[in-house]
Scaffold this active site. Structure first.
Site, mmCIF file in Angstrom:
data_model
loop_
_atom_site.group_PDB
_atom_site.id
_atom_site.type_symbol
_atom_site.label_atom_id
_atom_site.label_comp_id
_atom_site.label_asym_id
_atom_site.label_seq_id
_atom_site.Cartn_x
_atom_site.Cartn_y
_atom_site.Cartn_z
ATOM 1 N NE ARG A 51 -1.885 -2.235 2.668
ATOM 2 C CZ ARG A 51 -2.061 -3.502 2.303
ATOM 3 N NH1 ARG A 51 -3.102 -3.837 1.605
ATOM 4 N NH2 ARG A 51 -1.202 -4.434 2.657
ATOM 5 C CB THR A 52 3.536 2.542 2.146
ATOM 6 O OG1 THR A 52 2.813 2.120 3.296
ATOM 7 C CG2 THR A 52 4.166 3.895 2.418
ATOM 8 N NE ARG A 102 7.306 0.513 4.417
ATOM 9 C CZ ARG A 102 6.077 0.007 4.496
ATOM 10 N NH1 ARG A 102 5.862 -1.261 4.216
ATOM 11 N NH2 ARG A 102 5.051 0.750 4.852
ATOM 12 C CG HIS A 130 3.921 3.971 8.276
ATOM 13 N ND1 HIS A 130 3.911 4.846 7.208
ATOM 14 C CD2 HIS A 130 3.532 2.775 7.774
ATOM 15 C CE1 HIS A 130 3.524 4.194 6.117
ATOM 16 N NE2 HIS A 130 3.302 2.936 6.439
HETATM 17 C C1 NCD Z 1 1.915 -1.233 7.926
HETATM 18 C C2 NCD Z 1 3.418 -1.054 7.982
HETATM 19 O O1 NCD Z 1 4.131 -1.330 7.011
HETATM 20 O O2 NCD Z 1 3.869 -0.588 9.005
HETATM 21 N N1 NCD Z 1 1.416 -1.341 6.646
HETATM 22 C C3 NCD Z 1 1.174 -0.202 5.925
HETATM 23 O O3 NCD Z 1 2.053 0.586 5.677
HETATM 24 N N2 NCD Z 1 -0.086 0.039 5.554
HETATM 25 C C4 NCD Z 1 1.393 -2.231 8.865
HETATM 26 C C5 NCD Z 1 1.960 -3.612 8.895
HETATM 27 O O4 NCD Z 1 2.883 -3.959 8.158
HETATM 28 O O5 NCD Z 1 1.449 -4.382 9.690
#
Ligand code: NCD
Length: 307
Positions: A51-52, A102, A130
């Site tokens: 998603r990100t 990331r 985040h």
């Molecule tokens: C989260 C993350 O990567 O911290 N996911 C996200 O970015 N939507 C949550 C997760 O990985 O559980």
């Protein structure tokens, strides 16, 4: 927010959130904008992401910009032993308008921001923060309730390792009369350094299970157990499956709250919750793209045209 690095949820002020929500609403209505045609973002995701990474990419494309992706760690010179510092210096040299990172190590986004001359946005650094997920989460609450002030928010899950939870808590602590309920098996409770940063700004209560919660809540924010961050896998085995949100469990609460989750879900919300009107997690993921359109525009110094 032109030229600013976004490393922590504390890099936003309450007014920034409110302005970004309004801009995200405009983005949502217009669907695409042509304001970033000469701009380029570089995405560097050195930890798995769906998603990100995709929502930042979609957001950049939808405001008319271009995206270059660093690709997987296994295809890069990091595999040959190149340092993170050298990698960032080199990426920064391609003159991007924004870099989105990331990394599994806490503090890596800040380190990259210190090296890079161009703005850096933290897409998740280890279990630390985040911030753009917090922006997404708050926007989803704002769209649902028309406000953030006064909300009663319960966090359920791996509060120890989840970076979305620390950023969300910091963001909520900037609003008025918000109450936080931290629900987790004792070994997964929120880390003291996170609690320390919010406890004087917002009342926080701690519980071991959702069944113990004795107050009405507006939001139930569920997270998965972050298996990859456990140093002792036996500990993971002990807590795995310790909370599962189902329509039956929700119906036992004093009032059915909206259910949020940053995703990916593993098994902590049963799929029959998805059809309930309170299930907001897929809408939340879509909202992530709109707030990122607004944020990218601001960081690159671009104006979102008024409605
Ligand atoms: C989260 C993350 O990567 O911290 N996911 C996200 O970015 N939507 C949550 C997760 O990985 O559980």
């Amino acid at each position: 927010m032109k030229g600013r690095d976004i490393i922590s949820a504390f890099d936003f002020a309450r007014e920034d959130f409110m302005r970004l929500f309004n801009e995200a609403k405009i983005c949502e209505k217009k669907r695409t904008l042509r304001i970033a045609e000469d701009k380029m973002a570089i995405t560097v995701f050195l930890e798995p992401s769906t998603r990100t990474r995709l929502s930042f990419t979609a957001a950049m494309l939808k405001i008319g910009g271009k995206v270059m992706d660093f690709g997987g760690i296994e295809a890069s010179a990091l595999m040959k032993g190149e340092s993170f510092e050298d990698t960032i210096r080199m990426i920064d040299g391609y003159d991007p308008d924004v870099i989105i990172i990331r990394h599994k190590v806490e503090g890596s986004a800040k380190m990259a921001a210190d090296i890079a001359e161009h703005p850096v946005i933290n897409g998740g650094d280890g279990m630390h923060e985040h911030p753009t997920q917090a922006l997404t989460d708050l926007y989803t609450m704002y769209k649902t309730f028309g406000k953030i002030d006064g909300l009663r928010v319960a966090l359920l899950g791996d509060l120890k390792h989840g970076r979305t939870l620390s950023s969300l808590s910091y963001a909520l602590s900037m609003f008025n009369d918000v109450k936080l309920y931290c629900i987790a098996p004792p070994i997964l409770q929120m880390r003291p350094e996170v609690v320390e940063k919010i406890k004087d700004k917002m009342p926080c209560k701690f519980y071991n299970s959702l069944e113990e919660l004795d107050e009405e809540i507006d939001v139930l924010y569920v997270t998965r157990i972050q298996k990859e961050r456990f140093t002792d896998l036996q500990e993971y085995e002990r807590v795995k499956g310790s909370y599962i949100v189902s329509p039956t469990l929700l119906s036992k609460l004093k009032k059915i709250p909206i259910v949020m989750h940053p995703l990916p879900r593993v098994n902590e919300i049963t799929t029959d919750v998805d059809a309930m009107p309170q299930a907001k997690y897929f809408e939340q993921a879509t909202n992530g793209m709109y707030v990122r359109m607004a944020l990218l525009a601001e960081v690159m110094g671009l104006k979102i045209p008024a409605e």
